[in-house]
Design a protein around this motif. Structure first.
Motif, PDB file in Angstrom:
ATOM      1  N   ALA A 178       0.869  -1.174   0.000  1.00  0.00           N
ATOM      2  CA  ALA A 178       0.000   0.000   0.000  1.00  0.00           C
ATOM      3  C   ALA A 178       0.905   1.223   0.000  1.00  0.00           C
ATOM      4  O   ALA A 178       2.023   1.182   0.528  1.00  0.00           O
ATOM      5  N   ALA A 179       0.456   2.284  -0.613  1.00  0.00           N
ATOM      6  CA  ALA A 179       1.280   3.484  -0.670  1.00  0.00           C
ATOM      7  C   ALA A 179       0.417   4.724  -0.539  1.00  0.00           C
ATOM      8  O   ALA A 179      -0.732   4.742  -0.965  1.00  0.00           O
ATOM      9  N   ILE A 180       0.989   5.735   0.069  1.00  0.00           N
ATOM     10  CA  ILE A 180       0.381   7.060   0.134  1.00  0.00           C
ATOM     11  C   ILE A 180       1.325   7.995  -0.605  1.00  0.00           C
ATOM     12  O   ILE A 180       2.526   8.031  -0.312  1.00  0.00           O
TER      13      ILE A 180
ATOM     14  N   THR B 267       2.830  21.180  -7.874  1.00  0.00           N
ATOM     15  CA  THR B 267       3.667  20.820  -9.019  1.00  0.00           C
ATOM     16  C   THR B 267       3.802  19.318  -9.222  1.00  0.00           C
ATOM     17  O   THR B 267       4.346  18.892 -10.229  1.00  0.00           O
ATOM     18  N   GLY B 268       3.332  18.521  -8.271  1.00  0.00           N
ATOM     19  CA  GLY B 268       3.405  17.067  -8.420  1.00  0.00           C
ATOM     20  C   GLY B 268       3.812  16.364  -7.143  1.00  0.00           C
ATOM     21  O   GLY B 268       3.789  16.945  -6.056  1.00  0.00           O
ATOM     22  N   PRO B 269       4.210  15.085  -7.246  1.00  0.00           N
ATOM     23  CA  PRO B 269       4.561  14.281  -6.071  1.00  0.00           C
ATOM     24  C   PRO B 269       5.794  14.828  -5.342  1.00  0.00           C
ATOM     25  O   PRO B 269       6.739  15.275  -5.981  1.00  0.00           O
ATOM     26  N   VAL B 270       5.732  14.787  -4.000  1.00  0.00           N
ATOM     27  CA  VAL B 270       6.876  15.210  -3.188  1.00  0.00           C
ATOM     28  C   VAL B 270       7.331  14.114  -2.221  1.00  0.00           C
ATOM     29  O   VAL B 270       8.436  14.176  -1.712  1.00  0.00           O
ATOM     30  N   MET B 271       6.465  13.111  -1.989  1.00  0.00           N
ATOM     31  CA  MET B 271       6.831  12.050  -1.050  1.00  0.00           C
ATOM     32  C   MET B 271       5.914  10.856  -1.277  1.00  0.00           C
ATOM     33  O   MET B 271       4.751  11.017  -1.627  1.00  0.00           O
ATOM     34  N   ARG B 272       6.459   9.666  -1.049  1.00  0.00           N
ATOM     35  CA  ARG B 272       5.664   8.444  -1.104  1.00  0.00           C
ATOM     36  C   ARG B 272       6.024   7.606   0.113  1.00  0.00           C
ATOM     37  O   ARG B 272       7.200   7.390   0.397  1.00  0.00           O
TER      38      ARG B 272
END
Length: 60
Positions: free
Chosen positions: A34-36, A42-47
């Protein structure tokens, strides 16, 4: 949600993932991930990922 620093983002994301993992214990556990994903304008910064891996060590 809005945060002023990445530490706050990380704290909230890991707490959310821990809550989701705890809830998964109420049903049969299946291998998987599972991922958050945390994003800004501007887009993704952390997963943050949570992985369940089942290894059978003996045949039964």
């Amino acid at each position: 949600m809005e945060f002023t620093d990445m530490e706050g983002v990380e704290r909230e994301a890991t707490q959310a993932m821990a809550d989701a993992a705890r809830e998964s214990l109420h049903r049969p556990i299946k291998p998987g991930e599972a991922a958050i994903e945390v994003r800004d304008d501007t887009g993704p910064v952390m997963r943050v990922r949570f992985t369940i891996k089942i290894e059978r060590l003996r045949r039964q």
